[in-house]
Design an enzyme around this catalytic site. Structure first.
Site, PDB file in Angstrom:
ATOM      1  CG  HIS A 127      -5.410   1.944  -4.029  1.00  0.00           C
ATOM      2  ND1 HIS A 127      -5.090   0.936  -4.903  1.00  0.00           N
ATOM      3  CD2 HIS A 127      -4.423   1.953  -3.087  1.00  0.00           C
ATOM      4  CE1 HIS A 127      -3.969   0.331  -4.495  1.00  0.00           C
ATOM      5  NE2 HIS A 127      -3.543   0.941  -3.401  1.00  0.00           N
ATOM      6  CG  ASN A 180       4.909   2.854  -5.334  1.00  0.00           C
ATOM      7  OD1 ASN A 180       3.689   2.927  -5.176  1.00  0.00           O
ATOM      8  ND2 ASN A 180       5.692   2.125  -4.549  1.00  0.00           N
ATOM      9  NE  ARG A 183      -0.681  -4.753   1.541  1.00  0.00           N
ATOM     10  CZ  ARG A 183      -0.162  -3.521   1.696  1.00  0.00           C
ATOM     11  NH1 ARG A 183       0.553  -2.979   0.708  1.00  0.00           N
ATOM     12  NH2 ARG A 183      -0.351  -2.867   2.810  1.00  0.00           N
ATOM     13  CG  ASP A 229      -8.080  13.345 -15.256  1.00  0.00           C
ATOM     14  OD1 ASP A 229      -8.417  12.303 -15.840  1.00  0.00           O
ATOM     15  OD2 ASP A 229      -8.887  14.104 -14.687  1.00  0.00           O
ATOM     16  CB  ALA A 284      -2.838   5.516  -0.494  1.00  0.00           C
ATOM     17  N   PRO A 342       2.561   9.222  -1.463  1.00  0.00           N
ATOM     18  CG  PRO A 342       0.424   9.994  -0.970  1.00  0.00           C
ATOM     19  CD  PRO A 342       1.282   9.515  -2.104  1.00  0.00           C
ATOM     20  CG  ASN A 343       2.134   7.288   3.949  1.00  0.00           C
ATOM     21  OD1 ASN A 343       2.349   8.044   4.884  1.00  0.00           O
ATOM     22  ND2 ASN A 343       0.932   7.097   3.437  1.00  0.00           N
ATOM     23  NE  ARG A 383       3.657   2.829   4.296  1.00  0.00           N
ATOM     24  CZ  ARG A 383       3.186   2.897   3.053  1.00  0.00           C
ATOM     25  NH1 ARG A 383       4.014   3.073   2.038  1.00  0.00           N
ATOM     26  NH2 ARG A 383       1.908   2.804   2.822  1.00  0.00           N
ATOM     27  NE  ARG A 386      -3.250  -2.062   1.166  1.00  0.00           N
ATOM     28  CZ  ARG A 386      -2.928  -0.891   1.718  1.00  0.00           C
ATOM     29  NH1 ARG A 386      -2.478   0.091   0.960  1.00  0.00           N
ATOM     30  NH2 ARG A 386      -3.019  -0.692   3.024  1.00  0.00           N
ATOM     31  CG  HIS A 396       1.593  -1.027  -6.711  1.00  0.00           C
ATOM     32  ND1 HIS A 396       1.254   0.183  -6.150  1.00  0.00           N
ATOM     33  CD2 HIS A 396       0.923  -1.108  -7.889  1.00  0.00           C
ATOM     34  CE1 HIS A 396       0.391   0.793  -6.939  1.00  0.00           C
ATOM     35  NE2 HIS A 396       0.182   0.034  -8.011  1.00  0.00           N
ATOM     36  CB  ILE A 397       7.148  -2.109  -2.709  1.00  0.00           C
ATOM     37  CG1 ILE A 397       7.903  -0.870  -3.206  1.00  0.00           C
ATOM     38  CG2 ILE A 397       8.057  -3.013  -1.878  1.00  0.00           C
ATOM     39  CD1 ILE A 397       8.212   0.153  -2.131  1.00  0.00           C
ATOM     40  CB  SER A 398       3.135  -4.778  -1.147  1.00  0.00           C
ATOM     41  OG  SER A 398       2.132  -3.845  -1.511  1.00  0.00           O
ATOM     42  CD  GLU A 420      -0.602   0.882 -11.315  1.00  0.00           C
ATOM     43  OE1 GLU A 420      -1.184   0.920 -12.428  1.00  0.00           O
ATOM     44  OE2 GLU A 420      -1.175   0.543 -10.261  1.00  0.00           O
ATOM     45  CE1 TYR A 451       4.084  -1.214   0.702  1.00  0.00           C
ATOM     46  CE2 TYR A 451       3.823  -0.679   3.029  1.00  0.00           C
ATOM     47  CZ  TYR A 451       3.293  -0.826   1.766  1.00  0.00           C
ATOM     48  OH  TYR A 451       1.954  -0.576   1.559  1.00  0.00           O
TER      49      TYR A 451
END
Ligand code: DQA
Length: 147
Positions: free
Chosen positions: A81, A75, A108, A88, A78, A11-12, A19, A112, A101-103, A99, A24
């Site tokens: 989390h 990635n 944070r 699964d 959200a 998402p996003n 954004r 997160r 994550h950009i940030s 896995e 990001y």
């Protein structure tokens, strides 16, 4: 034999570049795809990058990757989390999972800091910006072409 890496984004992430650029960055998901393709150039590995705002779609794509991909870079946004469904689904995949994550999520908000996906991931990257996708692609190529 051509092998395939599926790069799944949750998402996003369709709004990457627009954004919260202070977190990001300014690159878009198309830029990310170009970075990953450039990394795979000259190897016998193809790259498929996808993004969805829907948990079920991500789950379906992970199922598809069972048949079609040698490795998954994800990635989950959200979903990282809170999604046991994504965890699964990843647990049904036999190949390597990275896995990403950009940030730097651990710097944070505390919500997160926990990742369901990390219970399955073979490697976790956070805080490398979009460059992380290229680094992850390079690492994944090494993993899936090693044998
Ligand atoms: C993210 C970090 C997540 O906490 C957040 O919900 C995202 C993006 C990252 O790439 O840094 O959507 O996965």
């Amino acid at each position: 034999m051509t092998r395939s890496i599926h790069i799944l984004n949750g998402p996003n992430l369709n709004l990457l570049g627009k954004r919260q650029p202070e977190i990001y960055g300014h690159d878009t998901l198309d830029d990310v795809e170009a970075l990953c393709r450039a990394e795979a150039e000259g190897s016998d590995v193809s790259v498929l990058l996808r993004q969805s705002n829907y948990e079920g779609q991500i789950v379906d794509w992970i199922h598809e990757a069972r048949e079609e991909a040698s490795g998954i870079i994800i990635n989950p946004g959200a979903l990282t989390h809170y999604s046991i469904a994504v965890l699964d689904a990843l647990n049904t995949f036999d190949g390597p999972v990275i896995e990403l994550h950009i940030s730097q999520v651990h710097k944070r908000e505390s919500f997160r800091h926990h990742s369901y996906v990390s219970l399955r991931a073979d490697a976790v990257m956070a805080g490398f910006g979009v460059r992380g996708y290229a680094l992850a692609t390079r690492h994944m190529i090494g993993l899936i072409t090693a044998d």
